[in-house]
Design a protein around this motif. Sequence first.
Motif, PDB file in Angstrom:
ATOM      1  N   LYS A 160       0.937  -1.015  -0.153  1.00 13.91           N
ATOM      2  CA  LYS A 160       0.100  -0.145   0.252  1.00 13.91           C
ATOM      3  C   LYS A 160       1.039   0.983  -0.450  1.00 13.91           C
ATOM      4  O   LYS A 160       2.198   0.872   0.654  1.00 13.91           O
ATOM      5  CB  LYS A 160      -0.515  -0.002   1.302  1.00 13.91           C
ATOM      6  N   TYR A 161       0.286   2.100  -0.299  1.00 16.47           N
ATOM      7  CA  TYR A 161       0.896   3.264  -0.349  1.00 16.47           C
ATOM      8  C   TYR A 161       0.174   4.298   0.984  1.00 16.47           C
ATOM      9  O   TYR A 161      -0.532   4.079   1.552  1.00 16.47           O
ATOM     10  CB  TYR A 161       0.535   4.515  -1.355  1.00 16.47           C
ATOM     11  N   SER A 162       0.960   5.561   1.354  1.00 16.67           N
ATOM     12  CA  SER A 162       0.794   6.258   2.264  1.00 16.67           C
ATOM     13  C   SER A 162       0.783   8.456   1.321  1.00 16.67           C
ATOM     14  O   SER A 162       1.469   7.882   0.448  1.00 16.67           O
ATOM     15  CB  SER A 162       1.495   6.826   3.592  1.00 16.67           C
ATOM     16  N   TYR A 163      -0.498   8.514   2.133  1.00 14.19           N
ATOM     17  CA  TYR A 163      -0.928  10.225   1.412  1.00 14.19           C
ATOM     18  C   TYR A 163      -0.497  10.673   2.578  1.00 14.19           C
ATOM     19  O   TYR A 163      -0.949  10.553   3.296  1.00 14.19           O
ATOM     20  CB  TYR A 163      -2.254  10.056   0.703  1.00 14.19           C
ATOM     21  N   TYR A 164      -0.078  12.316   2.437  1.00 17.75           N
ATOM     22  CA  TYR A 164       0.103  13.051   2.730  1.00 17.75           C
ATOM     23  C   TYR A 164      -0.406  14.973   2.494  1.00 17.75           C
ATOM     24  O   TYR A 164      -0.976  14.841   0.864  1.00 17.75           O
ATOM     25  CB  TYR A 164       1.411  13.401   3.446  1.00 17.75           C
ATOM     26  N   VAL A 165      -0.859  15.243   3.143  1.00 20.05           N
ATOM     27  CA  VAL A 165      -1.421  16.329   3.038  1.00 20.05           C
ATOM     28  C   VAL A 165      -0.042  17.594   3.470  1.00 20.05           C
ATOM     29  O   VAL A 165       0.131  17.845   4.541  1.00 20.05           O
ATOM     30  CB  VAL A 165      -2.759  17.031   3.826  1.00 20.05           C
ATOM     31  N   CYS A 166       0.918  18.187   3.118  1.00 27.97           N
ATOM     32  CA  CYS A 166       2.091  18.957   3.525  1.00 27.97           C
ATOM     33  C   CYS A 166       1.103  20.046   3.606  1.00 27.97           C
ATOM     34  O   CYS A 166       1.735  20.889   2.315  1.00 27.97           O
ATOM     35  CB  CYS A 166       2.758  18.387   3.375  1.00 27.97           C
ATOM     36  N   ASN A 167       2.415  21.361   4.616  1.00 26.29           N
ATOM     37  CA  ASN A 167       2.376  22.767   4.413  1.00 26.29           C
ATOM     38  C   ASN A 167       3.764  22.790   4.113  1.00 26.29           C
ATOM     39  O   ASN A 167       4.471  23.014   5.095  1.00 26.29           O
ATOM     40  CB  ASN A 167       2.042  23.715   5.218  1.00 26.29           C
ATOM     41  N   PRO A 168       4.352  23.310   3.022  1.00 29.09           N
ATOM     42  CA  PRO A 168       6.229  23.767   3.449  1.00 29.09           C
ATOM     43  C   PRO A 168       5.979  25.363   3.753  1.00 29.09           C
ATOM     44  O   PRO A 168       7.551  25.082   4.193  1.00 29.09           O
ATOM     45  CB  PRO A 168       5.940  23.876   1.148  1.00 29.09           C
ATOM     46  N   THR A 169       5.428  25.794   4.155  1.00 32.83           N
ATOM     47  CA  THR A 169       5.555  27.165   4.447  1.00 32.83           C
ATOM     48  C   THR A 169       6.188  26.655   5.974  1.00 32.83           C
ATOM     49  O   THR A 169       7.290  27.032   6.544  1.00 32.83           O
ATOM     50  CB  THR A 169       4.325  28.216   4.125  1.00 32.83           C
ATOM     51  N   THR A 170       5.391  26.368   7.067  1.00 33.30           N
ATOM     52  CA  THR A 170       4.677  25.528   8.619  1.00 33.30           C
ATOM     53  C   THR A 170       6.032  24.367   8.661  1.00 33.30           C
ATOM     54  O   THR A 170       5.716  24.200   9.736  1.00 33.30           O
ATOM     55  CB  THR A 170       3.715  25.242   8.646  1.00 33.30           C
ATOM     56  N   ARG A 171       6.485  24.120   7.235  1.00 31.92           N
ATOM     57  CA  ARG A 171       6.802  22.592   7.592  1.00 31.92           C
ATOM     58  C   ARG A 171       6.367  20.798   7.995  1.00 31.92           C
ATOM     59  O   ARG A 171       6.424  20.554   9.187  1.00 31.92           O
ATOM     60  CB  ARG A 171       8.619  22.647   7.789  1.00 31.92           C
ATOM     61  N   ARG A 172       4.648  21.626   8.014  1.00 31.47           N
ATOM     62  CA  ARG A 172       4.293  20.613   8.589  1.00 31.47           C
ATOM     63  C   ARG A 172       3.705  19.444   8.016  1.00 31.47           C
ATOM     64  O   ARG A 172       3.773  20.245   6.685  1.00 31.47           O
ATOM     65  CB  ARG A 172       2.705  20.981   9.236  1.00 31.47           C
ATOM     66  N   CYS A 173       3.520  18.151   8.271  1.00 29.00           N
ATOM     67  CA  CYS A 173       3.182  17.333   6.907  1.00 29.00           C
ATOM     68  C   CYS A 173       1.926  15.974   8.075  1.00 29.00           C
ATOM     69  O   CYS A 173       2.088  15.379   8.917  1.00 29.00           O
ATOM     70  CB  CYS A 173       4.457  16.409   6.475  1.00 29.00           C
ATOM     71  N   VAL A 174       0.188  16.450   7.359  1.00 28.04           N
ATOM     72  CA  VAL A 174       0.107  15.058   8.011  1.00 28.04           C
ATOM     73  C   VAL A 174      -0.349  13.862   7.667  1.00 28.04           C
ATOM     74  O   VAL A 174      -0.425  13.878   6.094  1.00 28.04           O
ATOM     75  CB  VAL A 174      -1.054  15.782   9.112  1.00 28.04           C
TER      76      VAL A 174
END
Length: 434
Positions: A160-174
């Motif tokens: 399986k894959y894992s998918y993420y939503v990232c904010n490159p400005t704050t460097r947060r990734c969920v």
Amino acid sequence: MNSLHKKIPASEVCREYAAGEPEIQSDGEEFASQAASQSASVIAANEDLIALVLLRLPLKPLVRFKCVSKQWLSMISDPFFTRRKNAELCGNASGLYVFRRNFLHFKPEYDVVPLNEDVVNSSSPAVARTLSSDENQPIKILQSCNGLLCCRNGGLKDGKYSYYVCNPTTRRCVRLPDPLNRAFTVNDGSESVYAVNLAFDPRKSPHFKAVCVYFCETVKYRFVMDMYSSETGIWKRVGDPLSGEINFHIGVFWNGAINWFSLCGDGLYFNLEEERFGKLPMPPIPDGWEERRIRYFGESNNHLHLVEIYGPCTTEFNVYEMDEDYRGWKVTYRVDIEPVMNAFPESISSWLGPSRMRYYKYLILSIIRRGDGGGGDSSFVVVNIPGKAIRYNLEDKSFYSIWNFTGGECDHPRGGSTLPMFGWFDAFQYIQCI
């Protein structure tokens, strides 16, 4: 303690804004200095005034000022403040992540191409950047949407894959949770993940939504869709089975909906608030062609754009824009980049004739809308020619190089060499967002 996180008295920071640069004071100026200090204290105690000051700060120092005090951290993190600041930033792309294809190893690397004129320097060396998840795994960008990136891990793990939503400005990734108690499997015998798309409008909500399209062998039209909300943390099945003629891999969020094109018929959109599908009309395919030759499909500053190029290779193309009510496409710009080709000889083939498809070597990276379109239009197209990114201004037809792509040069079987080339499917807008 790291200087980035050093506590700074709020009144001291406000004094800098109230009094400006410090000067050598005489004894006679002591009273004025005390008055300025008192004024700074008054400002520091006025949250409404502080908020107005903070809203006018560039994003980088604003993020740093979260460390000034708990009060400022609370103010800057407040959803209402965040929404106001993001509304100012939304749609104003300041750069492009350009995926560097490397067939020797799978670790996605990106050039970050600056779009703002005050930081453009075409002689700067290209810097490849990698993105990582919270698990420190390399991830690949699939889509950009108003400051957030939809990403996927580099390779399969346990099928399986894992998918993420990232904010490159704050460097947060969920990481997105597995949908409906299922994993993002490639094939579980009945449904397999086909595409994941992202929807985010920070002017309306701090929360994002995502849709997952599955290939399904047990339904007539082959595709079904689930939707996720970061506000609820829940996936749910939406709509009826979908047609297989739609390109679900390239979803573009615009007008409150995720929009997909089709190479042979009309496209499709899904309105996330109303949970409703609709038809995205496409221009007619010219006689003699079996499918569309789409050379760009993307959004900028609340404008949905389409470029199609048919026939022999040409430097001329139209930029189409979709009406907000989905009535159809209209021509917004008529473009001819022949002067660009003449100015950069490497963009013209030395071994193909002008009637051949690949005589002019260019690809559209992005279309960026800026200005009001009424005399103040500063919109532009970013074009990739071998080894370079060129900014072509749509209003005055001027152009210049904004980036040099390095690496990837190889021998061509007919002689000479080829420099790296990238298309719109390799480019993702970078928009600041908190």
